[in-house]
Design a protein around this motif. Structure first.
Motif, PDB file in Angstrom:
ATOM      1  N   PRO A 223      -2.614  -4.056  13.150  1.00 17.93           N
ATOM      2  CA  PRO A 223      -2.072  -5.301  13.686  1.00 17.93           C
ATOM      3  C   PRO A 223      -2.794  -6.549  13.200  1.00 17.93           C
ATOM      4  O   PRO A 223      -2.185  -7.586  13.031  1.00 17.93           O
ATOM      5  N   ALA A 224      -4.070  -6.452  12.941  1.00 21.75           N
ATOM      6  CA  ALA A 224      -4.820  -7.624  12.508  1.00 21.75           C
ATOM      7  C   ALA A 224      -4.378  -8.096  11.128  1.00 21.75           C
ATOM      8  O   ALA A 224      -4.571  -9.242  10.772  1.00 21.75           O
ATOM      9  N   GLN A 225      -3.770  -7.211  10.358  1.00 24.35           N
ATOM     10  CA  GLN A 225      -3.333  -7.584   9.020  1.00 24.35           C
ATOM     11  C   GLN A 225      -1.834  -7.409   8.853  1.00 24.35           C
ATOM     12  O   GLN A 225      -1.341  -7.212   7.761  1.00 24.35           O
ATOM     13  N   SER A 226      -1.074  -7.485   9.934  1.00 22.50           N
ATOM     14  CA  SER A 226       0.354  -7.230   9.873  1.00 22.50           C
ATOM     15  C   SER A 226       1.126  -8.312   9.128  1.00 22.50           C
ATOM     16  O   SER A 226       2.289  -8.144   8.831  1.00 22.50           O
ATOM     17  N   ASN A 227       0.470  -9.411   8.781  1.00 23.11           N
ATOM     18  CA  ASN A 227       1.151 -10.470   8.046  1.00 23.11           C
ATOM     19  C   ASN A 227       1.244 -10.167   6.553  1.00 23.11           C
ATOM     20  O   ASN A 227       1.773 -10.950   5.788  1.00 23.11           O
ATOM     21  N   ASN A 228       0.721  -9.010   6.137  1.00 16.68           N
ATOM     22  CA  ASN A 228       0.798  -8.533   4.758  1.00 16.68           C
ATOM     23  C   ASN A 228       0.137  -9.446   3.743  1.00 16.68           C
ATOM     24  O   ASN A 228       0.470  -9.431   2.567  1.00 16.68           O
ATOM     25  N   GLU A 229      -0.797 -10.263   4.161  1.00 21.03           N
ATOM     26  CA  GLU A 229      -1.542 -11.093   3.230  1.00 21.03           C
ATOM     27  C   GLU A 229      -2.519 -10.235   2.438  1.00 21.03           C
ATOM     28  O   GLU A 229      -3.050  -9.261   2.944  1.00 21.03           O
ATOM     29  N   LEU A 230      -2.770 -10.587   1.216  1.00 23.45           N
ATOM     30  CA  LEU A 230      -3.701  -9.851   0.376  1.00 23.45           C
ATOM     31  C   LEU A 230      -5.099 -10.438   0.446  1.00 23.45           C
ATOM     32  O   LEU A 230      -5.992  -9.949  -0.229  1.00 23.45           O
ATOM     33  N   SER A 231      -5.301 -11.455   1.261  1.00 19.68           N
ATOM     34  CA  SER A 231      -6.560 -12.180   1.245  1.00 19.68           C
ATOM     35  C   SER A 231      -7.776 -11.311   1.481  1.00 19.68           C
ATOM     36  O   SER A 231      -8.839 -11.591   0.968  1.00 19.68           O
ATOM     37  N   GLY A 232      -7.649 -10.235   2.220  1.00 13.74           N
ATOM     38  CA  GLY A 232      -8.812  -9.418   2.501  1.00 13.74           C
ATOM     39  C   GLY A 232      -8.629  -7.972   2.117  1.00 13.74           C
ATOM     40  O   GLY A 232      -9.253  -7.110   2.698  1.00 13.74           O
ATOM     41  N   PHE A 233      -7.764  -7.683   1.157  1.00 15.62           N
ATOM     42  CA  PHE A 233      -7.520  -6.267   0.862  1.00 15.62           C
ATOM     43  C   PHE A 233      -8.757  -5.620   0.268  1.00 15.62           C
ATOM     44  O   PHE A 233      -9.543  -6.242  -0.406  1.00 15.62           O
ATOM     45  N   ASP A 234      -8.908  -4.370   0.583  1.00 21.50           N
ATOM     46  CA  ASP A 234     -10.056  -3.576   0.165  1.00 21.50           C
ATOM     47  C   ASP A 234      -9.727  -2.930  -1.170  1.00 21.50           C
ATOM     48  O   ASP A 234      -8.853  -2.083  -1.252  1.00 21.50           O
ATOM     49  N   GLU A 235     -10.431  -3.306  -2.206  1.00 27.98           N
ATOM     50  CA  GLU A 235     -10.134  -2.780  -3.527  1.00 27.98           C
ATOM     51  C   GLU A 235     -10.565  -1.324  -3.690  1.00 27.98           C
ATOM     52  O   GLU A 235     -10.236  -0.695  -4.670  1.00 27.98           O
ATOM     53  N   GLU A 236     -11.288  -0.785  -2.720  1.00 30.07           N
ATOM     54  CA  GLU A 236     -11.697   0.619  -2.781  1.00 30.07           C
ATOM     55  C   GLU A 236     -10.763   1.511  -1.966  1.00 30.07           C
ATOM     56  O   GLU A 236     -11.034   2.686  -1.789  1.00 30.07           O
ATOM     57  N   ILE A 237      -9.649   0.971  -1.490  1.00 31.05           N
ATOM     58  CA  ILE A 237      -8.740   1.737  -0.646  1.00 31.05           C
ATOM     59  C   ILE A 237      -8.179   2.938  -1.404  1.00 31.05           C
ATOM     60  O   ILE A 237      -7.909   2.858  -2.594  1.00 31.05           O
ATOM     61  N   MET A 238      -8.061   4.054  -0.700  1.00 26.06           N
ATOM     62  CA  MET A 238      -7.456   5.243  -1.283  1.00 26.06           C
ATOM     63  C   MET A 238      -5.959   4.997  -1.338  1.00 26.06           C
ATOM     64  O   MET A 238      -5.350   4.675  -0.335  1.00 26.06           O
ATOM     65  N   MET A 239      -5.384   5.112  -2.521  1.00 23.53           N
ATOM     66  CA  MET A 239      -3.965   4.862  -2.659  1.00 23.53           C
ATOM     67  C   MET A 239      -3.225   6.162  -2.905  1.00 23.53           C
ATOM     68  O   MET A 239      -3.699   7.035  -3.624  1.00 23.53           O
ATOM     69  N   ALA A 240      -2.028   6.241  -2.286  1.00 21.77           N
ATOM     70  CA  ALA A 240      -1.168   7.395  -2.478  1.00 21.77           C
ATOM     71  C   ALA A 240       0.267   6.901  -2.478  1.00 21.77           C
ATOM     72  O   ALA A 240       0.574   5.828  -1.967  1.00 21.77           O
ATOM     73  N   PHE A 241       1.129   7.675  -3.088  1.00 25.12           N
ATOM     74  CA  PHE A 241       2.547   7.369  -3.091  1.00 25.12           C
ATOM     75  C   PHE A 241       3.287   8.666  -2.838  1.00 25.12           C
ATOM     76  O   PHE A 241       3.018   9.682  -3.483  1.00 25.12           O
ATOM     77  N   ASP A 242       4.192   8.637  -1.891  1.00 23.55           N
ATOM     78  CA  ASP A 242       4.984   9.810  -1.559  1.00 23.55           C
ATOM     79  C   ASP A 242       4.097  10.999  -1.188  1.00 23.55           C
ATOM     80  O   ASP A 242       4.387  12.138  -1.521  1.00 23.55           O
ATOM     81  N   GLY A 243       2.943  10.691  -0.550  1.00 25.54           N
ATOM     82  CA  GLY A 243       2.045  11.730  -0.102  1.00 25.54           C
ATOM     83  C   GLY A 243       1.151  12.332  -1.170  1.00 25.54           C
ATOM     84  O   GLY A 243       0.399  13.245  -0.910  1.00 25.54           O
ATOM     85  N   LYS A 244       1.236  11.787  -2.390  1.00 30.51           N
ATOM     86  CA  LYS A 244       0.417  12.313  -3.479  1.00 30.51           C
ATOM     87  C   LYS A 244      -0.522  11.219  -3.976  1.00 30.51           C
ATOM     88  O   LYS A 244      -0.135  10.062  -4.066  1.00 30.51           O
TER      89      LYS A 244
ATOM     90  N   LYS B  35      -1.497  13.638   9.549  1.00 27.70           N
ATOM     91  CA  LYS B  35      -0.387  13.092   8.758  1.00 27.70           C
ATOM     92  C   LYS B  35      -0.866  11.950   7.861  1.00 27.70           C
ATOM     93  O   LYS B  35      -0.564  11.907   6.669  1.00 27.70           O
ATOM     94  N   LEU B  36      -1.637  11.044   8.435  1.00 30.38           N
ATOM     95  CA  LEU B  36      -2.103   9.887   7.680  1.00 30.38           C
ATOM     96  C   LEU B  36      -3.100  10.288   6.590  1.00 30.38           C
ATOM     97  O   LEU B  36      -3.075   9.744   5.490  1.00 30.38           O
ATOM     98  N   SER B  37      -3.951  11.245   6.889  1.00 29.54           N
ATOM     99  CA  SER B  37      -4.920  11.677   5.876  1.00 29.54           C
ATOM    100  C   SER B  37      -4.207  12.293   4.681  1.00 29.54           C
ATOM    101  O   SER B  37      -4.599  12.069   3.530  1.00 29.54           O
ATOM    102  N   LYS B  38      -3.135  13.040   4.923  1.00 25.47           N
ATOM    103  CA  LYS B  38      -2.349  13.608   3.817  1.00 25.47           C
ATOM    104  C   LYS B  38      -1.713  12.493   2.993  1.00 25.47           C
ATOM    105  O   LYS B  38      -1.695  12.551   1.766  1.00 25.47           O
ATOM    106  N   GLN B  39      -1.185  11.476   3.677  1.00 25.26           N
ATOM    107  CA  GLN B  39      -0.580  10.349   2.973  1.00 25.26           C
ATOM    108  C   GLN B  39      -1.591   9.616   2.103  1.00 25.26           C
ATOM    109  O   GLN B  39      -1.247   9.086   1.057  1.00 25.26           O
TER     110      GLN B  39
END
Length: 112
Positions: A68-89, A9-13
């Motif tokens: 859980p380690a990043q559940s505070n939603n801070e952007l301080s350590g976000f990975d700029e290479e993250i695969m992004m998807a919206f609505d599963g696409k 499920k997560l890989s599709k997302q």
């Protein structure tokens, strides 16, 4: 939900096929399909969790908090290479860059 179902499920997302996810994690192409019948080695599970940017506990169903380690939603350590998807696409590369620019801007504003 099983480990295999949650990973699928997560890989599709995230816009990955299981084959592509395995390759990106440095595993054999069809290794994740084996998770239907058996539990993976801890290091292989960690590799997949790293690619998907979630905790191993999330994949194992021990928590519904993806990271859980990043559940505070801070952007301080976000990975700029993250695969992004919206609505599963997958999001087109040009839009990803715009989103990352906006995230960088927000991060810089928080530091002021």
């Amino acid at each position: 939900m099983t480990l295999y179902e949650r990973t699928t499920k997560l890989s599709k997302q995230r816009g990955y096929s299981l084959k592509n996810l395995a390759i990106k994690a440095g595993l054999a192409e069809n290794s994740i399909y084996d998770w239907k019948k058996s539990t993976p080695k801890a290091d292989n599970l960690q590799k997949v969790a790293d690619v998907l940017h979630v905790s191993t506990d999330y994949l194992l169903g021990r928590t519904d908090d993806m990271n859980p380690a990043q559940s505070n939603n801070e952007l301080s350590g976000f990975d700029e290479e993250i695969m992004m998807a919206f609505d599963g696409k997958p999001i087109p590369d040009e839009d990803k860059e715009k989103l990352l620019e906006f995230a960088r801007f927000l991060r810089s504003q928080r530091g002021k």
